[in-house]
Design a protein around this motif. Structure first.
Motif, PDB file in Angstrom:
ATOM      1  N   LYS A   1       0.996   4.387   8.822  1.00 42.06           N
ATOM      2  CA  LYS A   1      -0.002   5.084   8.009  1.00 42.06           C
ATOM      3  C   LYS A   1      -1.366   5.125   8.706  1.00 42.06           C
ATOM      4  CE  LYS A   1      -1.162   4.791   3.267  1.00 42.06           C
ATOM      5  NZ  LYS A   1      -1.168   3.998   2.016  1.00 42.06           N
ATOM      6  N   ASP A   2      -1.742   3.992   9.308  1.00 42.16           N
ATOM      7  CA  ASP A   2      -3.022   3.927  10.021  1.00 42.16           C
ATOM      8  C   ASP A   2      -3.038   4.931  11.182  1.00 42.16           C
ATOM      9  OD1 ASP A   2      -3.803   1.921   8.313  1.00 42.16           O
ATOM     10  OD2 ASP A   2      -3.449   0.282   9.738  1.00 42.16           O
ATOM     11  N   PHE A   3      -1.925   4.983  11.900  1.00 43.43           N
ATOM     12  CA  PHE A   3      -1.819   5.936  13.001  1.00 43.43           C
ATOM     13  C   PHE A   3      -1.934   7.371  12.465  1.00 43.43           C
ATOM     14  CE2 PHE A   3       1.458   8.348  15.662  1.00 43.43           C
ATOM     15  CZ  PHE A   3       0.507   8.821  16.545  1.00 43.43           C
ATOM     16  N   ALA A   4      -1.216   7.657  11.365  1.00 48.61           N
ATOM     17  CA  ALA A   4      -1.241   9.016  10.804  1.00 48.61           C
ATOM     18  C   ALA A   4      -2.662   9.410  10.375  1.00 48.61           C
ATOM     19  CB  ALA A   4      -0.271   9.111   9.631  1.00 48.61           C
ATOM     20  N   ALA A   5      -3.395   8.457   9.797  1.00 50.17           N
ATOM     21  CA  ALA A   5      -4.763   8.759   9.333  1.00 50.17           C
ATOM     22  C   ALA A   5      -5.669   9.089  10.519  1.00 50.17           C
ATOM     23  CB  ALA A   5      -5.316   7.576   8.546  1.00 50.17           C
ATOM     24  N   GLU A   6      -5.545   8.311  11.593  1.00 50.40           N
ATOM     25  CA  GLU A   6      -6.393   8.558  12.773  1.00 50.40           C
ATOM     26  C   GLU A   6      -5.958   9.826  13.509  1.00 50.40           C
ATOM     27  OE1 GLU A   6      -9.107   7.105  12.937  1.00 50.40           O
ATOM     28  OE2 GLU A   6      -8.728   5.375  11.657  1.00 50.40           O
ATOM     29  N   ALA A   7      -4.660  10.105  13.494  1.00 44.92           N
ATOM     30  CA  ALA A   7      -4.165  11.337  14.136  1.00 44.92           C
ATOM     31  C   ALA A   7      -4.662  12.571  13.373  1.00 44.92           C
ATOM     32  CB  ALA A   7      -2.633  11.328  14.202  1.00 44.92           C
ATOM     33  N   ALA A   8      -4.795  12.434  12.050  1.00 43.93           N
ATOM     34  CA  ALA A   8      -5.318  13.545  11.240  1.00 43.93           C
ATOM     35  C   ALA A   8      -6.776  13.815  11.611  1.00 43.93           C
ATOM     36  CB  ALA A   8      -5.190  13.212   9.755  1.00 43.93           C
ATOM     37  N   LYS A   9      -7.557  12.741  11.765  1.00 47.12           N
ATOM     38  CA  LYS A   9      -8.973  12.914  12.161  1.00 47.12           C
ATOM     39  C   LYS A   9      -9.058  13.551  13.548  1.00 47.12           C
ATOM     40  CE  LYS A   9     -10.572   8.800   9.763  1.00 47.12           C
ATOM     41  NZ  LYS A   9     -10.922   7.389  10.047  1.00 47.12           N
ATOM     42  N   LEU A  10      -8.148  13.133  14.425  1.00 48.55           N
ATOM     43  CA  LEU A  10      -8.133  13.699  15.783  1.00 48.55           C
ATOM     44  C   LEU A  10      -7.898  15.211  15.719  1.00 48.55           C
ATOM     45  CD1 LEU A  10      -8.106  12.819  18.874  1.00 48.55           C
ATOM     46  CD2 LEU A  10      -5.627  13.010  18.704  1.00 48.55           C
ATOM     47  N   GLN A  11      -6.960  15.597  14.871  1.00 53.40           N
ATOM     48  CA  GLN A  11      -6.653  17.029  14.752  1.00 53.40           C
ATOM     49  C   GLN A  11      -7.844  17.797  14.174  1.00 53.40           C
ATOM     50  OE1 GLN A  11      -3.307  18.190  12.305  1.00 53.40           O
ATOM     51  NE2 GLN A  11      -2.873  19.930  13.639  1.00 53.40           N
ATOM     52  N   THR A  12      -8.523  17.199  13.205  1.00 52.98           N
ATOM     53  CA  THR A  12      -9.706  17.850  12.623  1.00 52.98           C
ATOM     54  C   THR A  12     -10.789  18.038  13.693  1.00 52.98           C
ATOM     55  OG1 THR A  12      -9.225  16.809  10.502  1.00 52.98           O
ATOM     56  CG2 THR A  12     -11.446  17.671  10.781  1.00 52.98           C
ATOM     57  N   LEU A  13     -11.013  16.983  14.483  1.00 54.25           N
ATOM     58  CA  LEU A  13     -12.030  17.082  15.540  1.00 54.25           C
ATOM     59  C   LEU A  13     -11.627  18.097  16.609  1.00 54.25           C
ATOM     60  CD1 LEU A  13     -13.035  13.344  15.947  1.00 54.25           C
ATOM     61  CD2 LEU A  13     -14.473  15.201  15.078  1.00 54.25           C
ATOM     62  N   ALA A  14     -10.328  18.187  16.877  1.00 54.43           N
ATOM     63  CA  ALA A  14      -9.843  19.130  17.890  1.00 54.43           C
ATOM     64  C   ALA A  14     -10.107  20.577  17.469  1.00 54.43           C
ATOM     65  CB  ALA A  14      -8.350  18.911  18.148  1.00 54.43           C
ATOM     66  N   ALA A  15     -10.205  20.789  16.158  1.00 57.82           N
ATOM     67  CA  ALA A  15     -10.490  22.143  15.665  1.00 57.82           C
ATOM     68  C   ALA A  15     -11.938  22.533  15.960  1.00 57.82           C
ATOM     69  CB  ALA A  15     -10.206  22.223  14.160  1.00 57.82           C
ATOM     70  N   GLY A  16     -12.800  21.517  16.146  1.00 57.97           N
ATOM     71  CA  GLY A  16     -14.182  21.793  16.503  1.00 57.97           C
ATOM     72  C   GLY A  16     -14.331  21.847  18.012  1.00 57.97           C
ATOM     73  N   ASP A  17     -15.544  21.568  18.523  1.00 59.36           N
ATOM     74  CA  ASP A  17     -15.670  21.600  19.982  1.00 59.36           C
ATOM     75  C   ASP A  17     -16.589  20.507  20.507  1.00 59.36           C
ATOM     76  OD1 ASP A  17     -18.002  22.619  19.067  1.00 59.36           O
ATOM     77  OD2 ASP A  17     -17.711  24.651  19.873  1.00 59.36           O
ATOM     78  N   ASP A  18     -16.633  19.372  19.776  1.00 54.98           N
ATOM     79  CA  ASP A  18     -17.426  18.241  20.249  1.00 54.98           C
ATOM     80  C   ASP A  18     -16.545  17.286  21.051  1.00 54.98           C
ATOM     81  OD1 ASP A  18     -18.824  15.831  20.560  1.00 54.98           O
ATOM     82  OD2 ASP A  18     -20.078  16.276  18.811  1.00 54.98           O
ATOM     83  N   ALA A  19     -16.606  17.423  22.367  1.00 54.39           N
ATOM     84  CA  ALA A  19     -15.729  16.637  23.228  1.00 54.39           C
ATOM     85  C   ALA A  19     -16.023  15.140  23.144  1.00 54.39           C
ATOM     86  CB  ALA A  19     -15.841  17.124  24.670  1.00 54.39           C
TER      87      ALA A  19
ATOM     88  N   ILE B   1      -9.364  16.010  27.766  1.00 54.06           N
ATOM     89  CA  ILE B   1     -10.727  15.698  27.279  1.00 54.06           C
ATOM     90  C   ILE B   1     -11.581  14.996  28.334  1.00 54.06           C
ATOM     91  CG2 ILE B   1     -10.325  15.719  24.772  1.00 54.06           C
ATOM     92  CD1 ILE B   1      -9.985  12.754  24.782  1.00 54.06           C
ATOM     93  N   ARG B   2     -10.937  14.509  29.378  1.00 51.13           N
ATOM     94  CA  ARG B   2     -11.714  13.883  30.457  1.00 51.13           C
ATOM     95  C   ARG B   2     -12.308  14.916  31.404  1.00 51.13           C
ATOM     96  NH1 ARG B   2      -7.369  10.013  30.705  1.00 51.13           N
ATOM     97  NH2 ARG B   2      -7.955   8.331  29.308  1.00 51.13           N
ATOM     98  N   LYS B   3     -11.814  16.132  31.327  1.00 50.32           N
ATOM     99  CA  LYS B   3     -12.316  17.177  32.231  1.00 50.32           C
ATOM    100  C   LYS B   3     -13.715  17.622  31.810  1.00 50.32           C
ATOM    101  CE  LYS B   3      -7.747  18.974  33.355  1.00 50.32           C
ATOM    102  NZ  LYS B   3      -6.780  20.036  33.047  1.00 50.32           N
ATOM    103  N   GLY B   4     -14.457  18.095  32.755  1.00 53.61           N
ATOM    104  CA  GLY B   4     -15.810  18.572  32.475  1.00 53.61           C
ATOM    105  C   GLY B   4     -15.808  19.751  31.506  1.00 53.61           C
ATOM    106  N   ASP B   5     -14.843  20.635  31.690  1.00 52.93           N
ATOM    107  CA  ASP B   5     -14.780  21.821  30.838  1.00 52.93           C
ATOM    108  C   ASP B   5     -13.382  21.887  30.210  1.00 52.93           C
ATOM    109  OD1 ASP B   5     -15.274  24.235  29.628  1.00 52.93           O
ATOM    110  OD2 ASP B   5     -14.929  25.415  31.452  1.00 52.93           O
TER     111      ASP B   5
END
Ligand code: HEC
Length: 152
Positions: free
Chosen positions: A110-128, A52-56
């Motif tokens: 549980k807190d980690f799992a909740a944030e990891a779920a959001k990460l996965q949802t965002l990864a399905a999109g393309d907003d870096a 995610i740090r890469k330009g593309d």
């Protein structure tokens, strides 16, 4: 015919001893497999952060890593059977607080799992940008658990 005399207490002591060492070996395995799982988790999370740090960024790579992180986040509670602390006899950084403060540890997982779920949802999109922000939040949940339940 000679009859063999079995002394019950000696027998049960032997059985208990065998069971005890099998338990210890099982717990040593639990520690080493936990550490291997954390290494995989660490490597995947690092791969995601590098990408995610890469330009593309390569979204396919990010999605694959996010899936590994998410899966691990759901499994963490299973990696800590009681007895898999320092008493297992292999090197481990786990602190006894994992088992003395089970609600706190469960919450950290549980807190980690909740944030990891959001990460996965965002990864399905393309907003870096959103992904970068969420990766930081996830890293904080790793850190919170490490501070409380892992040796420095
Ligand atoms: C709920 C608690 C918890 C969470 C959340 C957590 N960890 Fe850990 N982690 C631990 C504990 C405890 C250990 C020590 C395990 C041991 O030594 O037996 C550890 C160990 C590790 C290790 C070292 C493995 C080794 O032995 O080489 C790495 C790498 C790691 N974690 C990465 C992460 C990353 C990255 C995250 C978040 C994406 C994370 N962890 C989230 C508790 C947690």
């Amino acid at each position: 015919m000679r009859r063999r005399v079995v002394i019950p207490s000696a027998l049960s002591a032997a059985v208990l001893l065998a069971a005890g060492s099998a338990f210890a070996a099982g717990m040593a395995d639990a520690v080493t497999s936990r550490q291997a799982q954390f290494k995989t988790l660490g490597a995947s999370f690092k791969a995601l952060n590098d990408e995610i740090r890469k330009g593309d960024p390569d979204m396919k790579k990010i999605r694959a890593s996010a899936a590994v992180v998410r899966k691990a986040s759901l499994e963490i509670p299973k990696w800590f059977p009681r007895g898999s602390g320092a008493e297992a006899g292999v090197k481990t950084k786990v602190l006894p607080s994992v088992w003395s403060d089970t609600p706190g540890f469960a919450q950290a997982a549980k807190d980690f799992a909740a944030e990891a779920a959001k990460l996965q949802t965002l990864a399905a999109g393309d907003d870096a940008d959103d992904l970068r922000a969420q990766a930081k939040t996830v890293a904080q949940t790793c850190g919170t658990c490490h501070t409380k339940y892992r040796e420095k």
